[in-house]
Design an enzyme around this catalytic site. Structure first.
Site, PDB file in Angstrom:
ATOM      1  N   HIS A  12       3.650  -2.172   3.501  1.00  0.00           N
ATOM      2  CA  HIS A  12       3.512  -0.765   3.131  1.00  0.00           C
ATOM      3  C   HIS A  12       4.770  -0.225   2.470  1.00  0.00           C
ATOM      4  O   HIS A  12       5.876  -0.424   2.978  1.00  0.00           O
ATOM      5  CB  HIS A  12       3.147   0.081   4.358  1.00  0.00           C
ATOM      6  CG  HIS A  12       1.752  -0.169   4.818  1.00  0.00           C
ATOM      7  ND1 HIS A  12       1.414  -1.276   5.569  1.00  0.00           N
ATOM      8  CD2 HIS A  12       0.598   0.505   4.582  1.00  0.00           C
ATOM      9  CE1 HIS A  12       0.096  -1.254   5.784  1.00  0.00           C
ATOM     10  NE2 HIS A  12      -0.416  -0.193   5.199  1.00  0.00           N
ATOM     11  N   ASP A  23       0.836  -1.201   0.000  1.00  0.00           N
ATOM     12  CA  ASP A  23       0.000   0.000   0.000  1.00  0.00           C
ATOM     13  C   ASP A  23       0.868   1.248   0.000  1.00  0.00           C
ATOM     14  O   ASP A  23       1.996   1.227   0.496  1.00  0.00           O
ATOM     15  CB  ASP A  23      -0.879   0.037   1.263  1.00  0.00           C
ATOM     16  CG  ASP A  23      -2.048  -0.928   1.164  1.00  0.00           C
ATOM     17  OD1 ASP A  23      -2.140  -1.682   0.171  1.00  0.00           O
ATOM     18  OD2 ASP A  23      -2.864  -0.931   2.101  1.00  0.00           O
TER      19      ASP A  23
HETATM   20 ZN    ZN Z   1      -2.615   3.380   2.672  1.00  0.00          ZN
END
Ligand code: ZN
Length: 204
Positions: A173, A33
């Site tokens: 992430h 992400d």
């Molecule tokens: Zn995010």
């Protein structure tokens, strides 16, 4: 409530979101992400290329607009991208209209994808219906907690390696909170997943 492994009751409350992709091929799905991040995205791409692994990158429209060359490289190397809103909005704080228009703004930058992931995993039922007119909403089965301030290597590894199963969608992430811990551990985690006999599929 914080969960490493998404509990079944949450999956049952939101059955039309994609939490995992059951299969009998030991296929799992790696996702990142918050891409793109200058330098760190390239580090991730180099690692994935060296291990011959494909992943899905949920990208923020604003930074994608600023670094189109990183998006091009993600796509050219055979990975997939997904819409992660233009401004990384938390769905709980925005009405349907402004939330959807932010997703649309991201769609102008990343027009090629039919995948969407809500930032922070926050989304309301009335937003879901609207988003699903255009997107599959991809959630996750395993949240690594790579972004957490106090995470250490052994916790990060056990979060992923103790929970992975056929069909899992794993979230890491691509942002500055996670960069240090992932640079120290991601290669080892991916190698151990491969040692367990899993293969990495692409979300489609
Ligand atoms: Zn995010």
């Amino acid at each position: 409530m914080q969960f490493v492994k998404t509990p079944n009751f949450i999956k049952r409350v939101f059955p039309n979101l994609i939490w995992d992709i059951p299969n009998n091929k030991k296929e799992i799905y790696l996702s990142f992400d918050d891409s793109p991040t200058p330098e760190f995205t390239y580090w991730i791409l180099n690692l994935l290329s060296s291990l011959n692994i494909k992943a899905t990158f949920f990208c923020v429209g604003k930074t994608s607009e600023r670094y189109p060359e990183i998006i091009d490289r993600i796509i050219n190397e055979g990975h997939k991208i997904g819409n992660h809103t233009y401004s990384h909005l938390n769905g709980c704080y925005h009405k349907v209209e402004s939330y959807i228009s932010d997703i649309e703004r991201c769609r102008k930058v990343l027009s090629e994808t039919n995948l969407f992931r809500p930032p922070y995993g926050k989304i309301y039922t009335w937003q879901i219906r609207k988003i699903q007119e255009r997107y599959k909403i991809i959630m996750w089965d395993i949240l690594s907690y790579d972004f957490e301030r106090n995470i250490n290597s052994s916790k990060l590894k056990s979060n992923v390696l103790n929970n992975v199963k056929s069909g899992s969608i794993i979230v890491f992430h691509d942002n500055e909170n996670s960069e240090k811990i992932l640079k120290e551990n991601l290669k080892d985690i991916l190698l151990k997943i491969q040692e367990k006999g899993f293969v990495f599929g692409l979300i489609s």
